[in-house]
Design a protein around this motif. Structure first.
Motif, PDB file in Angstrom:
ATOM      1  N   UNK A   1       0.828  -1.199   0.000  1.00  0.00           N
ATOM      2  CA  UNK A   1       0.000   0.000   0.000  1.00  0.00           C
ATOM      3  C   UNK A   1       0.860   1.245   0.000  1.00  0.00           C
ATOM      4  N   UNK A   2       0.346   2.340  -0.579  1.00  0.00           N
ATOM      5  CA  UNK A   2       1.099   3.587  -0.677  1.00  0.00           C
ATOM      6  C   UNK A   2       0.288   4.725  -0.081  1.00  0.00           C
ATOM      7  N   UNK A   3       0.958   5.576   0.692  1.00  0.00           N
ATOM      8  CA  UNK A   3       0.327   6.757   1.278  1.00  0.00           C
ATOM      9  C   UNK A   3       0.538   7.949   0.351  1.00  0.00           C
ATOM     10  N   UNK A   4      -0.571   8.586  -0.050  1.00  0.00           N
ATOM     11  CA  UNK A   4      -0.411   9.708  -0.978  1.00  0.00           C
ATOM     12  C   UNK A   4      -1.484  10.779  -0.824  1.00  0.00           C
ATOM     13  N   UNK A   5      -2.409  10.610   0.112  1.00  0.00           N
ATOM     14  CA  UNK A   5      -3.578  11.491   0.143  1.00  0.00           C
ATOM     15  C   UNK A   5      -3.195  12.957   0.337  1.00  0.00           C
ATOM     16  N   UNK A   6      -2.188  13.244   1.148  1.00  0.00           N
ATOM     17  CA  UNK A   6      -1.795  14.630   1.384  1.00  0.00           C
ATOM     18  C   UNK A   6      -1.221  15.294   0.141  1.00  0.00           C
ATOM     19  N   UNK A   7      -0.569  14.524  -0.717  1.00  0.00           N
ATOM     20  CA  UNK A   7       0.144  15.087  -1.850  1.00  0.00           C
ATOM     21  C   UNK A   7      -0.560  14.866  -3.189  1.00  0.00           C
ATOM     22  N   UNK A   8      -1.769  14.349  -3.160  1.00  0.00           N
ATOM     23  CA  UNK A   8      -2.451  13.996  -4.397  1.00  0.00           C
ATOM     24  C   UNK A   8      -2.595  15.150  -5.380  1.00  0.00           C
ATOM     25  N   UNK A   9      -3.034  16.292  -4.892  1.00  0.00           N
ATOM     26  CA  UNK A   9      -3.208  17.450  -5.771  1.00  0.00           C
ATOM     27  C   UNK A   9      -1.894  17.831  -6.442  1.00  0.00           C
ATOM     28  N   UNK A  10      -0.830  17.894  -5.670  1.00  0.00           N
ATOM     29  CA  UNK A  10       0.472  18.288  -6.213  1.00  0.00           C
ATOM     30  C   UNK A  10       1.066  17.213  -7.110  1.00  0.00           C
ATOM     31  N   UNK A  11       0.882  15.953  -6.748  1.00  0.00           N
ATOM     32  CA  UNK A  11       1.373  14.859  -7.592  1.00  0.00           C
ATOM     33  C   UNK A  11       0.747  14.921  -8.973  1.00  0.00           C
ATOM     34  N   UNK A  12      -0.543  15.126  -9.018  1.00  0.00           N
ATOM     35  CA  UNK A  12      -1.225  15.166 -10.309  1.00  0.00           C
ATOM     36  C   UNK A  12      -0.853  16.422 -11.093  1.00  0.00           C
ATOM     37  N   UNK A  13      -0.832  17.564 -10.409  1.00  0.00           N
ATOM     38  CA  UNK A  13      -0.564  18.834 -11.078  1.00  0.00           C
ATOM     39  C   UNK A  13       0.861  18.902 -11.620  1.00  0.00           C
ATOM     40  N   UNK A  68      -4.468  27.320  -2.974  1.00  0.00           N
ATOM     41  CA  UNK A  68      -3.148  26.800  -3.337  1.00  0.00           C
ATOM     42  C   UNK A  68      -2.485  27.667  -4.387  1.00  0.00           C
ATOM     43  N   UNK A  69      -1.174  27.523  -4.471  1.00  0.00           N
ATOM     44  CA  UNK A  69      -0.381  28.231  -5.466  1.00  0.00           C
ATOM     45  C   UNK A  69       0.082  27.198  -6.491  1.00  0.00           C
ATOM     46  N   UNK A  70      -0.482  27.207  -7.698  1.00  0.00           N
ATOM     47  CA  UNK A  70      -0.148  26.168  -8.670  1.00  0.00           C
ATOM     48  C   UNK A  70       1.251  26.264  -9.247  1.00  0.00           C
ATOM     49  N   UNK A  71       1.929  27.385  -9.043  1.00  0.00           N
ATOM     50  CA  UNK A  71       3.253  27.558  -9.659  1.00  0.00           C
ATOM     51  C   UNK A  71       4.405  27.314  -8.689  1.00  0.00           C
ATOM     52  N   UNK A  72       4.147  27.394  -7.402  1.00  0.00           N
ATOM     53  CA  UNK A  72       5.220  27.220  -6.419  1.00  0.00           C
ATOM     54  C   UNK A  72       5.546  25.738  -6.252  1.00  0.00           C
ATOM     55  N   UNK A 127      -0.309  23.711  -1.332  1.00  0.00           N
ATOM     56  CA  UNK A 127      -1.595  23.953  -0.679  1.00  0.00           C
ATOM     57  C   UNK A 127      -1.361  24.832   0.548  1.00  0.00           C
ATOM     58  N   UNK A 128      -2.004  25.997   0.575  1.00  0.00           N
ATOM     59  CA  UNK A 128      -1.853  26.914   1.696  1.00  0.00           C
ATOM     60  C   UNK A 128      -2.956  26.759   2.731  1.00  0.00           C
ATOM     61  N   UNK A 129      -4.107  26.284   2.310  1.00  0.00           N
ATOM     62  CA  UNK A 129      -5.199  26.065   3.268  1.00  0.00           C
ATOM     63  C   UNK A 129      -6.273  25.203   2.631  1.00  0.00           C
ATOM     64  N   UNK A 130      -6.997  24.485   3.483  1.00  0.00           N
ATOM     65  CA  UNK A 130      -8.187  23.770   3.029  1.00  0.00           C
ATOM     66  C   UNK A 130      -9.361  24.194   3.916  1.00  0.00           C
ATOM     67  N   UNK A 131     -10.511  24.321   3.292  1.00  0.00           N
ATOM     68  CA  UNK A 131     -11.730  24.752   3.974  1.00  0.00           C
ATOM     69  C   UNK A 131     -12.815  23.737   3.668  1.00  0.00           C
ATOM     70  N   UNK A 132     -13.467  23.243   4.703  1.00  0.00           N
ATOM     71  CA  UNK A 132     -14.531  22.259   4.542  1.00  0.00           C
ATOM     72  C   UNK A 132     -15.819  22.849   5.103  1.00  0.00           C
ATOM     73  N   UNK A 181     -15.383  26.062   6.874  1.00  0.00           N
ATOM     74  CA  UNK A 181     -14.533  26.109   8.061  1.00  0.00           C
ATOM     75  C   UNK A 181     -13.118  25.639   7.712  1.00  0.00           C
ATOM     76  N   UNK A 182     -12.123  26.337   8.273  1.00  0.00           N
ATOM     77  CA  UNK A 182     -10.747  25.939   8.028  1.00  0.00           C
ATOM     78  C   UNK A 182     -10.474  24.558   8.619  1.00  0.00           C
ATOM     79  N   UNK A 183      -9.862  23.709   7.807  1.00  0.00           N
ATOM     80  CA  UNK A 183      -9.417  22.396   8.274  1.00  0.00           C
ATOM     81  C   UNK A 183      -7.903  22.346   8.389  1.00  0.00           C
ATOM     82  N   UNK A 184      -7.212  23.220   7.614  1.00  0.00           N
ATOM     83  CA  UNK A 184      -5.741  23.223   7.610  1.00  0.00           C
ATOM     84  C   UNK A 184      -5.238  24.583   7.159  1.00  0.00           C
ATOM     85  N   UNK A 185      -4.154  25.058   7.831  1.00  0.00           N
ATOM     86  CA  UNK A 185      -3.446  26.264   7.407  1.00  0.00           C
ATOM     87  C   UNK A 185      -1.954  25.965   7.363  1.00  0.00           C
ATOM     88  N   UNK A 186      -1.349  26.150   6.200  1.00  0.00           N
ATOM     89  CA  UNK A 186       0.076  25.872   6.058  1.00  0.00           C
ATOM     90  C   UNK A 186       0.923  26.851   6.849  1.00  0.00           C
TER      91      UNK A 186
END
Length: 240
Positions: free
Chosen positions: A118-130, A175-179, A206-211, A214-219
């Motif tokens: 098994x592989x852990x990737x959920x945190x980096x999925x957006x960046x991996x794909x982009x 998120x910042x797609x270029x950084x 990813x600088x923040x996620x909102x669900x 409500x904020x769920x994460x702030x970088x």
């Protein structure tokens, strides 16, 4: 077998998970011509970003099921996303301890037959794909379709999740797609940190996620907020 069942029973919704072998795409395309959108297919970040030629000896953190295949297969999967033969990209996040992965010194160290698959990737999925989108002729609209809209449709949340629209949950990613950034243990938020992306440079921070507003994460503070989830009940989907 899956495609035959989908063709035989016209009321069955069929979804192929974790497609790793691009050789199956012609068969999928053939049967979809008969069953239409009732047959959907997903692939995973590790099949799009890793290939068997790059797996170092004894690096069991690369082990997953189905297994990672060669570079030509990887390219064919990207082409399947472009053509629409593959409907979505998912994480298949499968964490495990270093002991289960056999990453510690010992008689079974690096044993691919015994290590957890098994592989852990959920945190980096957006960046991996982009990171590799542009190289394969895909853009931001494809990302939204493959990672937001299509998974929401599959799960029956197509009138609540997957897009920014009136009446939908305010689920946002800032998120910042270029950084760019490098994957290192100190930035990993999932508990068991072993993964094959360590020290890779990825694009899109990813600088923040909102669900639901409500904020769920702030970088900026590396803060994970304690917010309470809720049980979601899917609505019947006409998508498949």
């Amino acid at each position: 077998m899956i495609t035959r069942v989908a063709q035989k029973y016209d009321s069955v919704r069929t979804h192929i998970v974790h497609l790793s072998a691009a050789d199956a795409l012609p068969l999928i395309k053939l049967f979809r011509s008969n069953v239409g959108n009732r047959l959907t297919v997903e692939t995973c970040h590790h099949y799009l970003n890793l290939n068997a030629d790059e797996v170092p000896r004894d690096r069991v953190d690369f082990k997953c099921c189905p297994p990672i295949r060669d570079a030509a297969n990887q390219t064919a999967l990207w082409n399947g996303l472009k053509s629409g033969d593959i409907n979505m990209v998912v994480s298949d996040h499968s964490p495990s301890t270093a002991e289960m992965k056999l990453l510690f010194d010992g008689p079974d160290y690096g044993n691919f037959m015994k290590a957890w698959g098994g592989i852990s990737s959920v945190q980096f999925g957006l960046s991996l794909f982009w990171t590799n989108c542009a190289k394969h002729g895909l853009g931001i609209n494809d990302l939204i379709r493959l990672m937001c809209e299509e998974p929401a449709k599959l799960c029956g949340f197509h009138e609540q999740k997957g897009k920014l629209a009136k009446g939908y949950d305010a689920d946002l990613c800032i998120w910042d797609p270029s950084d760019e950034f490098t994957v290192t243990p100190d930035i990993i938020h999932f508990r068991n940190k072993a993964n094959p992306y360590m020290n890779k440079q990825l694009k899109g921070i990813v600088h923040a996620t909102i669900v639901r507003g409500q904020f769920a994460y702030k970088r900026s503070t590396s803060e994970l907020f304690n917010f309470v989830g809720r049980l979601l009940k899917p609505k019947p989907s006409k998508h498949i």
